[in-house]
Structure formats: C-alpha cells, structure tokens
Design a protein around this motif. Structure first.
Motif, short mmCIF file in Angstrom:
data_model
loop_
_atom_site.label_atom_id
_atom_site.label_comp_id
_atom_site.label_asym_id
_atom_site.label_seq_id
_atom_site.Cartn_x
_atom_site.Cartn_y
_atom_site.Cartn_z
N LYS A 157 0.83 -1.20 0.00
CA LYS A 157 0.00 0.00 0.00
C LYS A 157 0.87 1.25 0.00
O LYS A 157 0.55 2.23 -0.66
CB LYS A 157 -0.92 0.00 1.22
N GLU A 158 1.95 1.20 0.74
CA GLU A 158 2.88 2.33 0.77
C GLU A 158 3.49 2.56 -0.61
O GLU A 158 3.62 3.70 -1.06
CB GLU A 158 4.00 2.05 1.78
N ALA A 159 3.86 1.48 -1.28
CA ALA A 159 4.45 1.59 -2.61
C ALA A 159 3.44 2.17 -3.61
O ALA A 159 3.77 3.03 -4.42
CB ALA A 159 4.93 0.22 -3.09
N LYS A 160 2.19 1.69 -3.55
CA LYS A 160 1.16 2.21 -4.44
C LYS A 160 0.89 3.67 -4.16
O LYS A 160 0.71 4.47 -5.08
CB LYS A 160 -0.13 1.40 -4.30
N ARG A 161 0.86 4.04 -2.88
CA ARG A 161 0.62 5.43 -2.50
C ARG A 161 1.73 6.33 -3.02
O ARG A 161 1.49 7.41 -3.54
CB ARG A 161 0.52 5.52 -0.98
N ALA A 162 2.98 5.86 -2.90
CA ALA A 162 4.12 6.65 -3.38
C ALA A 162 4.08 6.80 -4.90
O ALA A 162 4.34 7.87 -5.44
CB ALA A 162 5.42 6.00 -2.95
N ALA A 163 3.73 5.71 -5.60
CA ALA A 163 3.64 5.76 -7.07
C ALA A 163 2.52 6.71 -7.50
O ALA A 163 2.69 7.49 -8.44
CB ALA A 163 3.40 4.37 -7.64
N ARG A 164 1.38 6.66 -6.82
CA ARG A 164 0.27 7.54 -7.15
C ARG A 164 0.63 9.01 -6.90
O ARG A 164 0.31 9.89 -7.70
CB ARG A 164 -0.96 7.17 -6.33
N ALA A 165 1.34 9.26 -5.79
CA ALA A 165 1.75 10.63 -5.48
C ALA A 165 2.73 11.15 -6.54
O ALA A 165 2.62 12.31 -6.98
CB ALA A 165 2.39 10.69 -4.10
N ALA A 166 3.65 10.30 -7.00
CA ALA A 166 4.60 10.71 -8.04
C ALA A 166 3.87 10.99 -9.36
O ALA A 166 4.17 11.96 -10.05
CB ALA A 166 5.66 9.64 -8.24
N ARG A 167 2.91 10.13 -9.71
CA ARG A 167 2.14 10.31 -10.93
C ARG A 167 1.32 11.60 -10.87
O ARG A 167 1.27 12.36 -11.83
CB ARG A 167 1.23 9.10 -11.13
#
Length: 193
Positions: free
Chosen positions: A38-48
């Motif tokens: 979930k942390e990885a997905k959240r970080a990827a979404r924030a970068a996008r």
C-alpha cells in the motif's frame, strides 16, 4: 546477502508471519522499494499526480521542462509563438462550420415550410460556406507553414524541424486562441525572432 537471525523464542518459532512470495521476491530484487504494498502504491500515485500537476501548470505557463513531448522543442515553441501572434481566418473555421451545419439542420427541419427555391439557396450557401472555408484554411495553413519553416531556418540555422510540425501548425491554427493548449505566451503581433 542478509541472513535472518535464528529465533530465540520458545518453541523455535520465528516471531513474525511468513512473507508472501511476491513480497519476498520484490524485496530481494528491489531492496529500496517499501515493503508495504500500500505504501508503494501510494508513493507511485503521489509521483504520478505530481507529474500530472507539473504538466498541467506547464500547459498554462509554457514551462518547457514539463510540457508534453508533442509540445517540446525550439521548433514547436517557434510555431506556437508565430501562430499565436497572427490574426487568421483559420481560427474561426469551427464557428463557420457550426453555422453551416445549423443551416442544413434548419433546412431539414423546416423543409416543408420553406419554398423549394429558398431551400436550394440555403443548401448551396451552406455548402459553399463549408467547402470554401476548408479551402481557405488549407491554403492559409500551407502558406503559414512555408513562412514558419523559412523564418525558423533563418533564426535557428543549426536546429532541425521535427517531422509532424506542419500538422502541429495546422492544428494550432484551427483552434480558437482561447482554446489552444499550451496557452498562448505572446500577444498578437509579437512575432518570434
């Protein structure tokens, strides 16, 4: 390679749940990726989202670094500035086409109430209006493209014009000024040098 210490808990248990195979492989291959999915997905979404926000700001401000690939480069900026600096018939073509379509629709809706002679005049008039505006726009965009190529080659002799820039010029010309993206950065009459 990291080795887990032997458990000292009673009964020989390790004291933590066994990781899923996907997570273990991801941690082994990418040790810097956060272990929590979930942390990885959240970080990827924030970068996008940050990239998207920067691109949207660049479409308003014209900041070259964050513009989409189709709008980057000295040639594309030159084309945008040249097209935005001039008054042209082509930016009104969408309005002219809408008027001719409305004329045809009125003709079909009110066909019984309009005499046949006036129906023919309306049909010919809307056809001439539409096709005439197409021809004027095609000629105007061809002439502007030739002028842009010549002017850009004089101003930037070492730079090449990427392929597709002619269509880019045409598509920018037929958009009304306030709908253009990226937004115009020059005033009318302020041609690039």
């Amino acid at each position: 390679m990291h080795v887990e210490p032997v458990s000292t808990t009673p009964g020989g248990k390790k004291g933590r749940p066994t990781p899923k195979r996907k997570d273990a492989e991801a941690a082994r291959i990418h040790p810097l990726v956060p272990k929590d999915r979930k942390e990885a997905k959240r970080a990827a979404r924030a970068a996008r989202n940050a990239r998207f926000d920067a691109e949207q700001r660049a479409l308003v401000t014209g900041e070259e670094k964050y513009l989409p690939a189709r709008d980057k480069g000295a040639a594309r900026r030159f084309v945008r500035d040249y097209v935005d600096a001039r008054h042209s018939f082509s930016e009104w073509i969408l309005a002219v086409m809408m008027v001719s379509i409305i004329l045809i629709m009125l003709l079909s809706m009110l066909g019984n109430k309009i005499p046949l002679q006036y129906q023919a005049y309306l049909l010919y008039g809307s056809s001439i209006l539409m096709y005439g505006s197409f021809i004027i726009t095609a000629v105007e965009s061809f002439l502007v493209w030739r002028k842009v190529k010549r002017t850009f080659a004089q101003a930037h002799p070492r730079d090449d014009i990427p392929s597709g820039t002619g269509y880019y010029t045409f598509s920018r010309m037929i958009m009304p000024r306030r709908w253009r993206s990226p937004r115009p950065q020059v005033d009318r009459g302020q041609f690039p040098k």
